[in-house]
Design a protein around this motif. Structure first.
Motif, PDB file in Angstrom:
ATOM      1  N   ARG A   1       3.985  -3.682 -37.474  1.00  0.00           N
ATOM      2  CA  ARG A   1       3.366  -2.521 -38.111  1.00  0.00           C
ATOM      3  C   ARG A   1       4.248  -1.990 -39.244  1.00  0.00           C
ATOM      4  NH1 ARG A   1       3.080   0.569 -34.000  1.00  0.00           N
ATOM      5  NH2 ARG A   1       4.843   1.912 -34.456  1.00  0.00           N
ATOM      6  N   GLU A   2       5.559  -1.912 -38.991  1.00  0.00           N
ATOM      7  CA  GLU A   2       6.466  -1.444 -40.030  1.00  0.00           C
ATOM      8  C   GLU A   2       6.433  -2.358 -41.250  1.00  0.00           C
ATOM      9  OE1 GLU A   2       9.645   0.537 -36.874  1.00  0.00           O
ATOM     10  OE2 GLU A   2      10.153  -1.305 -37.948  1.00  0.00           O
TER      11      GLU A   2
ATOM     12  N   ILE B   1      -2.384   1.039 -44.092  1.00  0.00           N
ATOM     13  CA  ILE B   1      -2.817  -0.102 -43.284  1.00  0.00           C
ATOM     14  C   ILE B   1      -4.101   0.200 -42.516  1.00  0.00           C
ATOM     15  CG2 ILE B   1      -0.464  -0.971 -43.026  1.00  0.00           C
ATOM     16  CD1 ILE B   1      -0.520   0.154 -40.156  1.00  0.00           C
TER      17      ILE B   1
ATOM     18  N   LEU C   1       0.330   5.246 -42.583  1.00  0.00           N
ATOM     19  CA  LEU C   1      -0.793   4.793 -41.761  1.00  0.00           C
ATOM     20  C   LEU C   1      -2.037   4.552 -42.606  1.00  0.00           C
ATOM     21  CD1 LEU C   1      -0.437   7.003 -38.565  1.00  0.00           C
ATOM     22  CD2 LEU C   1       0.256   4.641 -38.911  1.00  0.00           C
TER      23      LEU C   1
ATOM     24  N   SER D   1       1.708   7.535 -33.686  1.00  0.00           N
ATOM     25  CA  SER D   1       1.874   6.591 -34.784  1.00  0.00           C
ATOM     26  C   SER D   1       0.642   5.742 -35.064  1.00  0.00           C
ATOM     27  CB  SER D   1       3.072   5.668 -34.495  1.00  0.00           C
ATOM     28  OG  SER D   1       2.862   4.940 -33.311  1.00  0.00           O
ATOM     29  N   HIS D   2      -0.335   5.749 -34.172  1.00  0.00           N
ATOM     30  CA  HIS D   2      -1.548   4.969 -34.408  1.00  0.00           C
ATOM     31  C   HIS D   2      -2.738   5.852 -34.769  1.00  0.00           C
ATOM     32  CE1 HIS D   2       0.122   1.136 -33.073  1.00  0.00           C
ATOM     33  NE2 HIS D   2       0.709   1.803 -32.106  1.00  0.00           N
TER      34      HIS D   2
ATOM     35  N   LEU E   1       5.152  -5.775 -31.961  1.00  0.00           N
ATOM     36  CA  LEU E   1       4.104  -4.944 -32.540  1.00  0.00           C
ATOM     37  C   LEU E   1       4.651  -3.860 -33.460  1.00  0.00           C
ATOM     38  CD1 LEU E   1       1.692  -4.491 -29.503  1.00  0.00           C
ATOM     39  CD2 LEU E   1       1.375  -5.936 -31.510  1.00  0.00           C
TER      40      LEU E   1
ATOM     41  N   ALA F   1      -6.330  -2.401 -40.368  1.00  0.00           N
ATOM     42  CA  ALA F   1      -6.347  -2.237 -38.919  1.00  0.00           C
ATOM     43  C   ALA F   1      -7.765  -2.187 -38.381  1.00  0.00           C
ATOM     44  CB  ALA F   1      -5.596  -0.965 -38.526  1.00  0.00           C
TER      45      ALA F   1
ATOM     46  N   ARG G   1       3.947  -4.240 -42.195  1.00  0.00           N
ATOM     47  CA  ARG G   1       2.653  -4.076 -42.861  1.00  0.00           C
ATOM     48  C   ARG G   1       2.643  -2.818 -43.718  1.00  0.00           C
ATOM     49  NH1 ARG G   1      -1.192  -3.663 -38.122  1.00  0.00           N
ATOM     50  NH2 ARG G   1      -2.731  -3.213 -39.734  1.00  0.00           N
TER      51      ARG G   1
END
Length: 240
Positions: A174-175, A112, A109, A206-207, A170, A116, A177
């Motif tokens: 994300r994966e 990115i 996380l 996860s965010h 999505l 993000a 990225r």
């Protein structure tokens, strides 16, 4: 303070251990502590060993959960010292694995996070083709296909006139990225896989880096509880 060798009734052992009288009875019934002796009048008589077992169980339940803790307290009284030590060691190994997975997810996380913070909030309709995603990430389409083969990215497949085509929602975006950022940072494919797998397992956070930090803090507190329990459990094992 309980004197060595002193016998206690249920109320006294409850006070010494921090449990209620009913909890002491329930934990005895469940085998967490050895069966209490009985006085001539039929009342339970506990010893300092029972208090030690209750205190060990309290911290062990924090560390590994009450179900596993109850099972362990029963097993430790029956197994050999070698088996008991191995059982406690397995709990430390399990917590270490949880921490490593949380750290792997956090690295993914973090990779990115800056990106993000500068992009628009995604919506459920955001779907990309392999060409669009490769262009957005600045990688070749072959890299995305390779990452898919390695389990780093999981696009959907849709039927087209020519056969099937990949569509990246999505989660897959994300994966991809994360994979692109970590690979650009020098991480090997197994390391990237660990990060992405951890994030998939922790889909509820996860965010959120803050949520992962809270998870790491909780794991640290559980590890400390296990250390406290370990000293008491060692006494129980050695006393046999």
């Amino acid at each position: 303070m309980v004197e060595q060798g002193a016998l206690m009734n249920t109320a006294a052992v409850a006070e010494a251990s921090g449990y209620s009288v009913q909890q002491v009875r329930d934990l005895e019934r469940r085998g967490v502590i050895p069966p209490a002796g009985r006085a001539d009048n039929g009342y339970r008589r506990f010893s300092e060993a029972h208090v030690r077992a209750l205190r060990a169980y309290r911290d062990l339940a924090v560390a590994v959960g009450p179900v596993e803790a109850r099972r362990a307290m029963r097993d430790i009284r029956r197994c050999s010292p070698e088996e008991g030590a191995a059982l406690i060691g397995s709990f430390h190994t399990g917590l270490h694995g949880e921490r490593e997975r949380a750290l792997a997810a956090r690295r993914g996380l973090e990779a990115i996070q800056a990106e993000a913070e500068t992009e628009a909030e995604p919506v459920a309709a955001d779907v990309m083709t392999i060409s669009e995603l490769s262009q957005a990430l600045g990688v070749r389409s072959s890299a995305l296909r390779f990452w898919e083969g390695e389990g780093l990215v999981e696009p959907d497949r849709i039927t087209t006139r020519a056969g099937t085509a990949r569509r990246y929602g999505l989660a897959a975006i994300r994966e991809a990225r994360i994979a692109a950022a970590l690979r650009a940072g020098g991480y090997r494919v197994p390391d990237v896989r660990n990060a992405i797998t951890a994030i998939r397992e922790m889909h509820d956070v996860s965010h959120s880096l803050a949520a992962l930090d809270a998870r790491l803090e909780a794991i640290a507190q559980r590890a400390l509880a296990l250390l406290r329990a370990g000293a008491l459990l060692a006494e129980i094992i050695e006393s046999r």
